[in-house]
Design an enzyme around this catalytic site. Sequence first.
Site, short mmCIF file in Angstrom:
data_model
loop_
_atom_site.label_atom_id
_atom_site.label_comp_id
_atom_site.label_asym_id
_atom_site.label_seq_id
_atom_site.Cartn_x
_atom_site.Cartn_y
_atom_site.Cartn_z
N ASP A 69 0.85 -1.19 0.00
CA ASP A 69 0.00 0.00 0.00
C ASP A 69 0.89 1.24 0.00
O ASP A 69 1.68 1.45 0.92
CB ASP A 69 -0.90 -0.02 1.24
CG ASP A 69 -1.81 1.19 1.31
OD1 ASP A 69 -2.55 1.41 0.35
OD2 ASP A 69 -1.76 1.92 2.31
N THR A 103 -0.37 4.33 -4.68
CA THR A 103 0.91 4.08 -5.37
C THR A 103 0.90 4.74 -6.74
O THR A 103 1.87 5.37 -7.15
CB THR A 103 1.14 2.56 -5.52
OG1 THR A 103 0.95 1.94 -4.25
CG2 THR A 103 2.53 2.27 -6.02
#
Length: 459
Positions: A69, A103
């Site tokens: 994450d 991301t």
Amino acid sequence: MALAFDEFGRPFIILKEQEQKTRLRGLDAQKTNIAAGKAVARILRTSLGPKGMDKMLQSPDGEVTITNDGATILEQMDVDNQIAKLMVELSRSQDYEIGDGTTGVVVMAGALLEQAEKLLDRGIHPIRIAEGYELASRIAFEHLERIAQKFEFGLSNTESLVQTCMTTLSSKIVNRCKRDLAEIAVQAVLAVADLERRDVNLDLIKVEGKVGGKLEDTELIYGITLDKDMSHPQMPKRIEDAKIAILTCPFEPPKPKTKHKVDIDTVEKFQTLRVQEQKYFDDMVQKCKDVGATLVICQWGFDDEANHLLMHRNLPAVRWVGGVELELIAIATGGRIVPRFQELTPEKLGKAGLVREKSFGTTKDRMLYIEHCANSRAVTVFIRGGNKMMIEETKRSIHDALCVARNLIRNNSIVYGGGSAEISCSIAVEAAADRYPGVEQVRSLSLHPPMFIFVNHCH
């Protein structure tokens, strides 16, 4: 570097060859800042997409976190550079607002900075580059609105929501159970959603985890779970049609606010004090019994005497329950949090169809399930896993899936993934750039290569 002291004893630092050091200015400063942003993007690049790798991070106190994450990776990283901190803020704001894609935004920003560096080398002013990016982003956004498709969903037709949540979980470590977890996330969001107002309060969804079992044992509970057990081992472990008194006052005699001291010099006085304390406990328990409560949930603890009395009067109790959990229990059961025993009335009791205590494994771990509540708009996602790291990563993955389901309820438009939307935007920007003469065209076209860079890392 050396430390010296002046005549007043104040320390100052002497830097070697200080006269040779210069402040970065102009193009060099811009390139240094771009390099810092690219460095952060390069770190996250390998954890993007379904083939992305997880990162192992160690905190200063030795705690290990394994995750892919983006927001979590950047939160755990010790970043000194100010531009790199801006990238961390970018990821954090994406996490707060959207919940997923933390991301991707950093990798995209890094690719844009990479292209900006080439434009700077060609002598284009930074403000003109920023204006070009702004123009290109508007074109890309309008194009996304055009190619987006809307889909219908309802309480009985959730397949499209589940499919979209599955794409979120594809890049996570939990992808082998992505169908089950996506269904749990969608059911949880629909349970607390107000479909008329297209609004979802994620605070009503509690995500709990317990080490043990396997990931497939993860379940959705239409109610609340507490990491507590009954205060006395002989109290009943299962209560049907429970009427719950939710208390923030302790089962103990009242204490004066001012400093006090009690002198006891005879046995009779001690006996009188003991009888008075016993009467306080008796009155408190009796008040709970009189209003019809069959379970007491208390924010504070109580001593063995009160505990024994509760068990003797057949009134099960749970102690040391946190404030957030008390609020969720009150919402779920339709009860009121009562700050004083004198204010306890039958109308303020919460109602639950079933309260049960459940044991796990051989470690004597126990949890309390409050199910079939009067108001089922508070639910719990209960995660099982082999170790703590697995449970924490599953919690983060479930959070992303919940946010995606919430976003789809707010706006049911989707674009197709795998980089196809980015390529389509890139083609649209390239076509639109032909309408702008001179420098504007170069600036708009500079958005074109990052789309391909981004897509390459998606696959």
